[in-house]
Design a protein around this motif. Structure first.
Motif, mmCIF file in Angstrom:
data_model
loop_
_atom_site.group_PDB
_atom_site.id
_atom_site.type_symbol
_atom_site.label_atom_id
_atom_site.label_comp_id
_atom_site.label_asym_id
_atom_site.label_seq_id
_atom_site.Cartn_x
_atom_site.Cartn_y
_atom_site.Cartn_z
ATOM 1 N N VAL A 54 0.711 -1.178 -0.061
ATOM 2 C CA VAL A 54 0.064 -0.219 -0.069
ATOM 3 C C VAL A 54 0.853 1.202 -0.028
ATOM 4 C CG1 VAL A 54 -2.051 1.282 1.232
ATOM 5 C CG2 VAL A 54 -1.753 -1.384 1.074
ATOM 6 N N CYS A 55 1.461 1.515 1.156
ATOM 7 C CA CYS A 55 2.397 2.741 1.411
ATOM 8 C C CYS A 55 3.927 2.309 1.506
ATOM 9 C CB CYS A 55 1.725 3.622 2.237
ATOM 10 S SG CYS A 55 2.811 5.191 2.454
ATOM 11 N N ASP A 56 4.938 2.168 0.655
ATOM 12 C CA ASP A 56 6.078 1.660 0.892
ATOM 13 C C ASP A 56 7.084 2.539 1.506
ATOM 14 O OD1 ASP A 56 7.084 3.291 -1.315
ATOM 15 O OD2 ASP A 56 7.308 1.831 -2.622
ATOM 16 N N GLY A 57 8.131 2.266 1.871
ATOM 17 C CA GLY A 57 9.095 2.965 2.692
ATOM 18 C C GLY A 57 9.499 4.538 2.053
ATOM 19 N N LYS A 58 9.568 4.281 0.558
ATOM 20 C CA LYS A 58 9.817 5.525 -0.099
ATOM 21 C C LYS A 58 8.824 6.681 -0.096
ATOM 22 C CE LYS A 58 10.981 7.202 -4.758
ATOM 23 N NZ LYS A 58 9.782 8.074 -5.180
ATOM 24 N N GLN A 59 7.556 6.111 -0.467
ATOM 25 C CA GLN A 59 6.454 7.010 0.077
ATOM 26 C C GLN A 59 6.396 7.810 1.520
ATOM 27 O OE1 GLN A 59 3.636 4.021 -1.589
ATOM 28 N NE2 GLN A 59 2.976 5.547 -3.059
ATOM 29 N N VAL A 60 6.647 6.622 2.664
ATOM 30 C CA VAL A 60 6.603 7.270 3.910
ATOM 31 C C VAL A 60 7.631 8.396 4.006
ATOM 32 C CG1 VAL A 60 6.798 6.597 6.244
ATOM 33 C CG2 VAL A 60 5.646 5.270 4.454
ATOM 34 N N LEU A 61 8.824 8.075 3.529
ATOM 35 C CA LEU A 61 10.031 9.115 3.630
ATOM 36 C C LEU A 61 9.712 10.374 3.007
ATOM 37 C CD1 LEU A 61 12.734 9.596 4.628
ATOM 38 C CD2 LEU A 61 13.631 8.674 2.781
ATOM 39 N N GLU A 62 9.071 10.216 1.820
ATOM 40 C CA GLU A 62 8.666 11.471 1.083
ATOM 41 C C GLU A 62 7.514 12.317 1.959
ATOM 42 O OE1 GLU A 62 7.181 9.846 -2.513
ATOM 43 O OE2 GLU A 62 9.232 10.083 -3.555
ATOM 44 N N MET A 63 6.761 11.729 2.573
ATOM 45 C CA MET A 63 5.850 12.329 3.467
ATOM 46 C C MET A 63 6.354 13.079 4.795
ATOM 47 S SD MET A 63 2.165 10.052 3.397
ATOM 48 C CE MET A 63 2.964 8.610 3.768
ATOM 49 N N ILE A 64 7.385 12.361 5.136
ATOM 50 C CA ILE A 64 8.067 12.797 6.492
ATOM 51 C C ILE A 64 8.855 14.066 6.045
ATOM 52 C CG2 ILE A 64 10.024 12.368 7.967
ATOM 53 C CD1 ILE A 64 9.065 9.430 8.087
ATOM 54 N N ARG A 65 9.563 13.990 4.957
ATOM 55 C CA ARG A 65 10.453 14.982 4.319
ATOM 56 C C ARG A 65 9.722 16.335 3.953
ATOM 57 N NH1 ARG A 65 13.659 12.868 7.054
ATOM 58 N NH2 ARG A 65 15.445 11.660 6.262
ATOM 59 N N ALA A 66 8.471 15.981 3.636
ATOM 60 C CA ALA A 66 7.480 17.031 3.005
ATOM 61 C C ALA A 66 6.975 17.871 4.396
ATOM 62 C CB ALA A 66 6.227 16.632 2.350
ATOM 63 N N GLU A 67 7.092 17.477 5.514
ATOM 64 C CA GLU A 67 6.677 18.186 6.636
ATOM 65 C C GLU A 67 7.852 18.939 7.222
ATOM 66 O OE1 GLU A 67 4.618 20.025 9.732
ATOM 67 O OE2 GLU A 67 3.655 18.927 8.086
ATOM 68 N N LYS A 68 7.947 20.155 7.274
ATOM 69 C CA LYS A 68 9.102 21.023 7.780
ATOM 70 C C LYS A 68 9.501 20.571 9.246
ATOM 71 C CE LYS A 68 10.933 25.679 8.132
ATOM 72 N NZ LYS A 68 10.528 27.025 7.755
ATOM 73 N N SER A 69 8.556 20.322 10.156
ATOM 74 C CA SER A 69 9.140 19.999 11.438
ATOM 75 C C SER A 69 9.523 18.629 11.501
ATOM 76 C CB SER A 69 7.934 20.265 12.359
ATOM 77 O OG SER A 69 6.746 19.544 12.051
ATOM 78 N N TRP A 70 9.378 17.803 10.601
ATOM 79 C CA TRP A 70 10.072 16.469 10.684
ATOM 80 C C TRP A 70 11.340 16.180 9.662
ATOM 81 C CZ3 TRP A 70 4.677 13.613 9.567
ATOM 82 C CH2 TRP A 70 3.735 14.065 10.470
ATOM 83 N N ALA A 71 11.492 16.921 8.735
ATOM 84 C CA ALA A 71 12.353 17.024 7.905
ATOM 85 C C ALA A 71 13.785 16.560 8.399
ATOM 86 C CB ALA A 71 12.837 18.480 7.183
ATOM 87 N N ASP A 72 14.174 16.917 9.681
ATOM 88 C CA ASP A 72 15.354 16.405 10.152
ATOM 89 C C ASP A 72 15.391 15.235 10.987
ATOM 90 O OD1 ASP A 72 16.495 18.866 8.956
ATOM 91 O OD2 ASP A 72 16.121 20.102 10.879
ATOM 92 N N ILE A 73 14.259 14.554 11.023
ATOM 93 C CA ILE A 73 14.428 13.339 11.747
ATOM 94 C C ILE A 73 15.233 12.098 10.846
ATOM 95 C CG2 ILE A 73 12.854 11.372 12.711
ATOM 96 C CD1 ILE A 73 10.547 13.286 12.984
#
Length: 446
Positions: free
Chosen positions: A380-399
């Protein structure tokens, strides 16, 4: 129905005001049971029965409680709790069932059966205990706040498992029979020989209308397939409840039994349950009973009232003072991987598991981690897509994110690293190697 309940001397406790009320109650219940079935009479029978029981709850319970106070009865609070439960929960629920079913034969029989069972059981046990003729089987009940917590857990479980609303109708279920039932007993234990016994009682129609439908059965009767599916569901149900009690959470299943009603009653009468709850749903009745003194060693939590608020909150703050552990979110669609990571890293890190990309995003929103271990190959939602969502949120970009992958070929590694994670680990690595990588990651960031 033929008259089936008669007063005799064995019900006497030797206190005039209490014995007189008991005699009246036995007499009217015997009369109610003797009426022929019929729509008009059924309705009249139940209306009169409910009226009598409500009057009895006000008059007899008050008289009995006054007597217990006058002799400084040590188990007064427990006895009154049973009175309150029957008056406030059981009777209103039975009355509601009668009205909703338009006084059906099934509802009438259920009302009379529960009422008679409660009357006989309470008279021979709790009332006889007042004068020392019997031992009160409810002396080991969990405190009220613990009962309330288990009740809430069960109501939530039933909603999540069967999409059914359930209502507690007794917190001191005495083992009364309600229709045709399945009595399923589970015994858990540990290496020290400590035991936790759970009994779940299901009305047949509840199982047919829930478990039966879930597995595609069209029959209106119980069969082997439905019973086996119920066993699996019940095991998960009980195990989930146990996880809320540290004293029994680690217990393993030792045995299971399907009991007849007579066998159930023998177990029930022999033991003193810590929990004995009866619930109603639109599909039928069920009960949850636990014979486990160790439950009293692992409280869920204390209810907060005006008089105890300060002490409870102070205790809570002391017990929940945060431990300085780095937080790791492990995202993988395999429960085996999630459990393995928790066992491997849990002693040194605060581990939060997530079984999907969507669950991972929710976890990050609620409790931002210091590191994410992310499965690269998920449906459904693979690792690449999850990472893209994380990087798209400014407050999460550095996790920082370390990918978990089951493939170590050059092309797969290239695809993973092109997303610029903090690193990657093969799932085939040995546990000590994985631990070394995680420890090294945090050491390098100091």
């Amino acid at each position: 129905m033929a008259g089936r309940i008669k007063w005799n001397d064995r019900y006497n406790i030797g206190v005039d005001v209490i014995d007189k009320e008991h005699k009246k109650l036995f007499k009217i219940m015997d009369k109610l049971l003797s009426f022929e079935d019929g729509e008009e009479k059924n309705e009249w029978v139940c209306q009169e029965g409910i009226k009598y029981f409500k009057d009895h709850a006000v008059r007899h319970f008050a008289d009995e409680e006054e007597y217990m106070r006058s002799i400084n009865y040590s188990e007064y609070d427990i006895h009154k709790r049973i009175h309150d439960d029957f008056r406030r929960n059981t009777l209103p629920e039975l009355e509601n069932e009668l009205k909703q079913s338009n006084y059906s034969t099934e509802a009438v029989n259920h009302f009379l059966g529960v009422s008679v069972g409660w009357l006989v059981g309470h008279t021979l046990m709790e009332d006889h205990a007042i004068v020392g003729k019997a031992k009160n089987k409810w002396v080991d009940l969990l405190p009220q706040e613990e009962h309330d917590a288990i009740r809430d857990i069960i109501i939530e479980l039933v909603q999540n498992t069967f999409n059914l609303e359930s209502r507690e109708i007794s917190e001191s279920y005495g083992g009364e029979q309600f229709g045709n039932g399945v009595y399923y007993r589970l015994v858990h234990g540990n290496k020290s020989g400590e035991r936790c016994e759970s009994i779940l009682v299901f009305e047949d129609r509840l199982l047919v209308n829930t478990v039966g439908k879930m597995i595609g059965e069209k029959t209106k009767k119980l069969n082997i397939l439905t019973i086996n599916a119920t066993r699996y569901t019940a095991r998960q149900f009980v195990k989930h409840i146990m996880t809320h009690f540290p004293a029994v959470e680690s217990f393993e299943l030792k045995s299971e039994n399907l009991l007849t009603y007579d066998q159930f009653k023998k177990v029930f009468e022999r033991e003193k349950p810590q929990v004995s709850l009866l619930f109603s749903t639109d599909e039928g009745y069920f009960a949850y009973c636990a014979i486990a003194p160790h439950l009293k060693q692992g409280k869920i939590g204390t209810s907060i009232y005006a008089e105890n608020a300060m002490s409870v909150i102070n205790q809570y703050l002391e017990e929940t003072e945060p431990v300085d552990k780095k937080k790791i979110l492990v995202v993988d669609d395999s429960k085996v991987v999630l459990q393995s990571m928790k066992e491997l890293l849990g002693a040194d890190y605060d581990i939060t598991p997530a079984e999907s990309g969507v669950a991972a995003i929710r976890c990050i929103t609620l409790n931002q981690p210091d590191l994410i271990l992310l499965d690269y190959e998920m449906p459904v939602c693979d690792g690449k897509q999850v990472l893209e969502m994380i990087r798209a949120e400014k407050s999460w970009a550095d996790i920082p994110v370390i990918f978990l992958t089951g493939r170590g070929d050059a092309e797969s590694v290239k695809n993973v690293m092109s997303l610029k994670p903090a690193g990657y680990m093969l799932k085939t690595m040995k546990p000590d190697e994985i631990k070394k990588v995680i420890d090294g990651f945090f050491e390098a960031r100091k």
